[in-house]
Design a protein around this motif. Structure first.
Motif, short mmCIF file in Angstrom:
data_model
loop_
_atom_site.label_atom_id
_atom_site.label_comp_id
_atom_site.label_asym_id
_atom_site.label_seq_id
_atom_site.Cartn_x
_atom_site.Cartn_y
_atom_site.Cartn_z
N GLU A 134 0.82 -1.21 0.00
CA GLU A 134 0.00 0.00 0.00
C GLU A 134 0.86 1.27 0.00
O GLU A 134 1.84 1.36 0.72
CB GLU A 134 -0.91 0.01 1.23
N GLN A 135 0.43 2.22 -0.79
CA GLN A 135 1.10 3.52 -0.83
C GLN A 135 0.18 4.57 -0.20
O GLN A 135 -1.00 4.60 -0.51
CB GLN A 135 1.33 3.96 -2.27
N ILE A 136 0.75 5.38 0.63
CA ILE A 136 -0.03 6.48 1.18
C ILE A 136 0.68 7.79 0.89
O ILE A 136 1.79 8.02 1.34
CB ILE A 136 -0.25 6.30 2.70
N MET A 137 0.01 8.59 0.08
CA MET A 137 0.60 9.86 -0.33
C MET A 137 0.18 10.94 0.65
O MET A 137 -1.00 11.11 0.91
CB MET A 137 0.09 10.18 -1.73
N GLY A 138 1.16 11.61 1.21
CA GLY A 138 0.85 12.68 2.13
C GLY A 138 1.61 13.95 1.78
O GLY A 138 2.68 13.89 1.19
N HIS A 139 1.05 15.08 2.11
CA HIS A 139 1.78 16.34 1.97
C HIS A 139 2.04 16.85 3.37
O HIS A 139 1.15 16.84 4.22
CB HIS A 139 0.97 17.38 1.22
N PHE A 140 3.25 17.29 3.59
CA PHE A 140 3.62 17.79 4.90
C PHE A 140 4.09 19.23 4.74
O PHE A 140 4.87 19.53 3.85
CB PHE A 140 4.75 16.91 5.45
N PHE A 141 3.60 20.11 5.60
CA PHE A 141 3.96 21.53 5.50
C PHE A 141 4.43 22.04 6.86
O PHE A 141 3.80 21.77 7.87
CB PHE A 141 2.78 22.36 5.04
N LEU A 142 5.53 22.76 6.83
CA LEU A 142 6.05 23.38 8.04
C LEU A 142 6.08 24.89 7.82
O LEU A 142 6.68 25.37 6.86
CB LEU A 142 7.45 22.84 8.33
N LEU A 143 5.40 25.61 8.70
CA LEU A 143 5.35 27.07 8.59
C LEU A 143 6.03 27.67 9.82
O LEU A 143 5.40 27.87 10.84
CB LEU A 143 3.90 27.56 8.55
#
Lengths: 204, 176
Positions: free
Chosen positions: A177-186
């Motif tokens: 299984e692939q899980i695509m995530g976007h991670f953002f650091l502000l």
């Protein structure tokens, strides 16, 4: 300080994020009691408009988890998972066969927030132990709606809209299984100096 | 920036009934026949202006209420107080008669749940209030609105009819 892509500080920030996300993947593996691998293919430093331009379909349904970073460094962390990915993650967390969860109910929402807590907590622990700084995350805020609407609202509500955002597209792998995530650091302006100082990159 | 906007208008005039995308902190003006669309308004507010005689329409997607807190700003379409006057200028340039404008707004939702008290849940509401205040100041009457709530919206303006289309996920399209 002005941060531009490709300079030493950007590299340091990206490396910190890689370590933080690696630690987050380990925490996820512990939680699922399964092996989880992670790929960190792409990081960039852009403003809100730049990130909005990066999403393929701003109207796509996605889960958005927002955590405020408190302590020696202040800022905001945002995780975005597509609908497909968050449903898979919830099935994994519940020990169910992938495809069991079809929609996000109250239970699913709590599970998603818990995933956000675990990922961000382990991310900040990794950065904390590397830098000796004290970092905490607030309780998560959650939205499940059009990705563009949820992401922009989350950045605006956290008050960090005038700053550049470190954006990392992440892929977690668990078995097939692939899980695509976007991670953002502000990071809040000024707080980055503290981070670089602690790494010996900036003269005190 | 001005040159870029001019170019946008020129290209939209040529597009002949095509869909014209309006991004975040963005403003586009076009004559009929065309369809101006801005995708995924959350706490942001979309403002549609329409002039029915010349059939000129404009769509603006603002992020924040007030530019005064950001002295170095270069993007008028980012804020309610600078974006609306900017769109009026562009409308006039495209041949619209400013005495005939129909104004419709959408957005300003509060989409998040959770218990972090530092999270500014009211940013959508502040955007709505600011847009209403700027419109009033400029003597523009609000014809219709679809604001608040907790869902993201996609907003479209048909420059042949002035009709505004609002789409939310999981419900049918609403016309205002």
């Amino acid at each position: 300080m002005l941060l531009e892509e490709n300079d030493m500080y950007f590299d340091a920030l990206q490396e910190l994020s890689n370590i933080g996300l690696g630690n987050a993947a380990t925490a996820l593996a512990d939680l699922l009691n399964k092996k989880v691998e992670i790929a960190v293919p792409e990081a960039c430093f852009v403003d809100l408009e730049g990130i909005m331009a990066k999403f393929d379909d701003l109207g796509e349904l996605a889960a958005c988890i927002n955590l405020e970073v408190q302590g020696d460094v202040r800022g905001t962390i945002v995780f975005v998972f597509t609908q497909k990915s968050i449903l898979k993650l919830i099935d994994m967390l519940m020990g169910q066969e992938i495809g069991t969860t079809m929609e996000l109910d109250f239970m699913g929402e709590s599970a998603a927030m818990e995933i956000g807590n675990i990922l961000s907590g382990s991310f900040m622990n990794a950065i904390g132990s590397m830098t000796g700084l004290l970092l905490n995350a607030s309780v998560p805020m959650f939205a499940f709606d059009m990705v563009g609407a949820a992401f922009s609202s989350s950045v605006l509500a956290s008050g960090h809209y005038d700053e550049k955002i470190l954006s990392i597209d992440t892929m977690f792998y668990q078995a097939q299984e692939q899980i695509m995530g976007h991670f953002f650091l502000l990071p809040e302006v000024g707080c980055l100096d503290k981070l670089f100082e602690s790494l010996g990159l900036l003269a005190c | 920036m001005q040159a870029l906007k001019r170019q946008n208008i020129e290209s939209s005039r040529r597009s002949n009934g095509q869909e014209i995308h309006v991004g975040i902190s963005d403003c586009k003006v076009a004559r009929q026949p065309s369809h101006l669309v801005t995708v995924a308004l959350g706490s942001c507010v979309g403002i549609a202006l329409y002039e029915p005689v010349m059939k000129v329409g404009g769509l603006l997607h603002i992020m924040l209420p007030n530019s005064k807190q950001f002295p170095g700003t270069v993007k008028p379409a980012k804020f309610a107080d600078t974006g609306i006057p900017f769109m009026l200028l562009e409308m006039r340039r495209a041949g619209a008669r400013l005495s005939h404008l129909q104004v419709k707004i959408a957005g300003g939702a509060q989409m998040f749940s959770g218990r972090n008290n530092n999270f500014q849940l009211n940013i959508g509401e502040r955007n709505i209030q600011a847009v209403r205040a700027v419109l009033k100041q400029l003597g523009l009457n609000l014809l219709a609105e679809d604001v608040g709530g907790n869902r993201g919206r996609t907003m479209g303006l048909d420059t042949s009819t002035g009709q505004v289309m609002i789409r939310t996920l999981g419900s049918s399209v609403r016309l205002i």
